[in-house]
Scaffold this motif. Sequence first.
Motif, mmCIF file in Angstrom:
data_model
loop_
_atom_site.group_PDB
_atom_site.id
_atom_site.type_symbol
_atom_site.label_atom_id
_atom_site.label_comp_id
_atom_site.label_asym_id
_atom_site.label_seq_id
_atom_site.Cartn_x
_atom_site.Cartn_y
_atom_site.Cartn_z
ATOM 1 N N UNK A 195 121.065 -7.007 25.857
ATOM 2 C CA UNK A 195 121.521 -7.901 26.914
ATOM 3 C C UNK A 195 122.275 -9.067 26.290
ATOM 4 N N UNK A 196 123.420 -9.391 26.879
ATOM 5 C CA UNK A 196 124.204 -10.546 26.465
ATOM 6 C C UNK A 196 124.321 -11.463 27.666
ATOM 7 N N UNK A 246 127.321 1.306 23.590
ATOM 8 C CA UNK A 246 127.777 0.245 22.698
ATOM 9 C C UNK A 246 126.774 -0.006 21.570
ATOM 10 N N UNK A 247 125.550 0.420 21.725
ATOM 11 C CA UNK A 247 124.579 0.360 20.634
ATOM 12 C C UNK A 247 124.658 1.607 19.759
ATOM 13 N N UNK A 248 125.035 2.721 20.355
ATOM 14 C CA UNK A 248 125.057 3.987 19.630
ATOM 15 C C UNK A 248 126.284 4.117 18.723
ATOM 16 N N UNK A 249 127.423 3.598 19.177
ATOM 17 C CA UNK A 249 128.666 3.830 18.446
ATOM 18 C C UNK A 249 128.703 3.228 17.042
ATOM 19 N N UNK A 250 128.124 2.056 16.770
ATOM 20 C CA UNK A 250 128.177 1.525 15.395
ATOM 21 C C UNK A 250 127.559 2.460 14.359
ATOM 22 N N UNK A 278 115.179 -2.865 17.319
ATOM 23 C CA UNK A 278 116.125 -1.930 17.932
ATOM 24 C C UNK A 278 117.549 -2.233 17.497
ATOM 25 N N UNK A 279 118.254 -1.219 17.070
ATOM 26 C CA UNK A 279 119.622 -1.397 16.589
ATOM 27 C C UNK A 279 120.541 -1.915 17.691
ATOM 28 N N UNK A 299 124.445 -7.769 19.136
ATOM 29 C CA UNK A 299 125.256 -6.733 19.811
ATOM 30 C C UNK A 299 126.756 -6.950 19.612
ATOM 31 N N UNK A 300 127.186 -6.984 18.356
ATOM 32 C CA UNK A 300 128.571 -7.308 18.022
ATOM 33 C C UNK A 300 129.574 -6.270 18.529
#
Length: 449
Positions: free
Chosen positions: A94-95, A104-108, A296-297, A302-303
């Motif tokens: 959450x931002x 957006x967490x999975x792609x990095x 949690x990654x 959450x860059x």
Amino acid sequence: MHKVWALPTLEKIVVVGVVVALFAMQLIDTRHGLWTPWIISIQLVGCAIVTVCLAPAAWRRRHSMSRIGWIFIVEIATIMVWALVSSMVSPKARVWRTTVPRIHQVMPPVTALVTLMAALATVLVLSRPARRLMALGGSAAVLLGALVDWPVQASIHHSPRLASAMGGSAVLHVAIMLAAGVFFDASRVARTRQRRLALATVGCLGVGLTIATGSRAALIVLFIFGAWTLAAWGRQHPRIVGGLAAAGAVMLAVLFICVPDLHRLTTWTSPARLHAAAVGWNAVSSSWTYLLVGVGSGRVFPWYSIEDKFIAAPGAGIIGTPFGVALNSAHSNFVVVLTELGVLMFLVLCAAVVVVWANAWHDVHRRSAWAVTSMVLAATTAAWVFDTYLLKNFALSTWWWLIAGCVLASHGCDGERIGPVAASLENPGTGESRSGNATSGEPDTKDAE
């Protein structure tokens, strides 16, 4: 160039492709995607294509990587896989009041893994001579591309500090220093005095460009590299090592006087980064479960959701999360791994750093043809304290992995030692040159050329 065209067709294509790609990475931001938000980046697509194309040949040559190289790769890959699993099973980030979609967490970690696989496949398909040509050509592309893009980035950021599309001023020094190390190693095994001087001059240019980034982490990396060089070769070559140290000091002094923006080098505190580390520690230490496996990654930092334009870039990089208000990125490999992945992966990261340093120590002791590059590679792990590499900054990570692959693959290979000519260069007075494969530092075998 005649050595490039003498390579087998596949190796020729790979070497030329790497040089072109690295030059392009200095001019084109590979974080971009085909649509907004940039969930699927140019970096991911390009590395995926390279991996698929080279995977069969790389698998056949998997034994060309040394045991210590595989240990390091498995350690970092374990962290990436852990991050991928964590990003899929942990609560969504959450931002402020916005819930960030899980993608957006999975792609990095996905991009990190694919970048690693592409670089590894590239190194595996190349023979030892081809790796050296790739490293030298890639180093030239990195330095030249940075110089070409410098004016563009200076106008964008309104700062004279060196930067390029591959990385901002805070991180680009790692790529530049690795390129400088490759040129220094090339000068050690060059046949003629003119070539040695030319290659060493380009290496010194890389050191100057490293200082021009104005990064405090760059100075730490340079200090570690310089101290190690003095300890390893200061007695044998006092004039050469002393001259290089003096030249570096003069360049630093001149740049510091002439460029006001570099006065920041006198300030060694970073309140925002320290606060981000404090927020991360408060989050991970709030429970034993978090301390062990992380929160949690992509939850605390959450860059990716900001870099891919899903969330508008905040002023000064400050965002609000359920864990506190801090920078959107941890700006430290150690902080982000400990916070989001827990103590277990933090220990794996520390073990990986030990492997790189042990390899560098071994290369220096045995006078490997990659000794200087290996020293620089180890020194760059100090920059992991101040920014996030391999798990972020993927264009720069591509270059780091390529050099790491070449260096680690040479561990324990007799053919990677400096040959008779280079040995005479390290012991002046024993002769200028002799027949054989002196440039590559390998014995006269069919595989050597």
